[in-house]
Design a protein around this motif. Structure first.
Motif, PDB file in Angstrom:
ATOM      1  N   CYS A 167       3.827  29.015   0.658  1.00  0.00           N
ATOM      2  CA  CYS A 167       4.079  27.577   0.817  1.00  0.00           C
ATOM      3  C   CYS A 167       5.349  27.149   0.089  1.00  0.00           C
ATOM      4  CB  CYS A 167       2.893  26.774   0.284  1.00  0.00           C
ATOM      5  SG  CYS A 167       1.379  26.984   1.259  1.00  0.00           S
ATOM      6  N   GLY A 210       1.199  17.120   0.001  1.00  0.00           N
ATOM      7  CA  GLY A 210       1.380  18.503   0.419  1.00  0.00           C
ATOM      8  C   GLY A 210       0.800  19.516  -0.542  1.00  0.00           C
ATOM      9  N   LEU A 235       5.946  22.196   3.341  1.00  0.00           N
ATOM     10  CA  LEU A 235       5.057  21.040   3.184  1.00  0.00           C
ATOM     11  C   LEU A 235       5.713  19.919   2.398  1.00  0.00           C
ATOM     12  CD1 LEU A 235       1.944  23.158   2.065  1.00  0.00           C
ATOM     13  CD2 LEU A 235       2.528  22.454   4.407  1.00  0.00           C
ATOM     14  N   CYS A 291      -1.377  22.637   0.453  1.00  0.00           N
ATOM     15  CA  CYS A 291      -1.055  23.995   0.001  1.00  0.00           C
ATOM     16  C   CYS A 291      -2.307  24.695  -0.514  1.00  0.00           C
ATOM     17  CB  CYS A 291       0.016  23.932  -1.095  1.00  0.00           C
ATOM     18  SG  CYS A 291       0.365  25.518  -1.899  1.00  0.00           S
TER      19      CYS A 291
END
Length: 218
Positions: free
Chosen positions: A80, A63, A54, A67
């Motif tokens: 992640c 991001g 991400l 997440c």
């Protein structure tokens, strides 16, 4: 066993590069991709990836929020990996608080990306161990002299502080509280001054720790 990966980055060339590197490995497969927060949240549920890479900064959000969202909406939650162009203490703190398994700079080599995906898919972490331990230690610690400053915060300043602890940006706080981004920036400056902090990250750690202690007391 094939590791499925989801990519989120607003630059198509970055996604193409990552996809080329990952798909070249026999045990890795890019199962989906997106260029925005909205696209990611709409597509990721159908993919149910083992790992999500991400981008931290995106046109319609960040991001770290993605997440937090996908780890709460998917079962089992994906590991992640946060991807960013430059080192950012606030983003790193936010990544830790959101449950990210790793944090990488975009200058990372293709081989390192492959190794990182395999590591977090196996349950490992790429977050700096010393930094993570320091954050967790401060979260578990006792409240400090900043409590005097906390008592001087207005109700709105306390709301801003709580949102900082959630890892939200000034823009997100502004949207949540229906304020201008400039007004939020002024609130943040006032909060840091009253608490005696120089960095936003310090205030976030302090607020998260305070909230945890309050919750334990019931």
């Amino acid at each position: 066993m094939t590791i499925s990966v989801f990519l989120l980055d607003d630059h198509e060339m970055v996604r193409t590069g990552l996809k080329t590197v990952l798909d070249a490995e026999p045990d890795l497969r890019v199962a989906g991709e997106a260029g925005s927060v909205a696209e990611a949240l709409a597509r990721v549920a159908a993919v149910k990836p083992d790992v999500a890479i991400l981008d931290v900064r995106l046109p319609d959000g960040d991001g770290i929020t993605v997440c937090r969202e996908i780890r709460s909406m998917l079962e089992p939650p994906p590991a992640c990996l946060m991807l960013t162009s430059y080192s950012d203490d606030e983003a790193l703190f936010g990544a830790i608080m959101a449950g990210a398994a790793g944090y990488m700079l975009k200058q990372i080599s293709g081989t390192s990306v492959v190794d990182a995906v395999r590591t977090v898919a196996a349950g490992g972490s790429l977050l700096d161990a010393k930094l993570t331990a320091s954050v967790l230690s401060r979260l578990r610690g006792e409240t400090g002299p900043q409590d005097t400053g906390y008592a001087s915060l207005s109700p709105q300043e306390r709301r801003v502080l709580d949102l900082i602890a959630d890892g939200r940006t000034n823009r997100q706080i502004a949207e949540r509280l229906v304020l201008s981004e400039k007004t939020v920036k002024n609130y943040v400056s006032a909060v840091l001054h009253k608490l005696g902090f120089e960095r936003r990250t310090e205030a976030a750690v302090y607020a998260a720790r305070r909230n945890q202690q309050r919750n334990r007391r019931g």
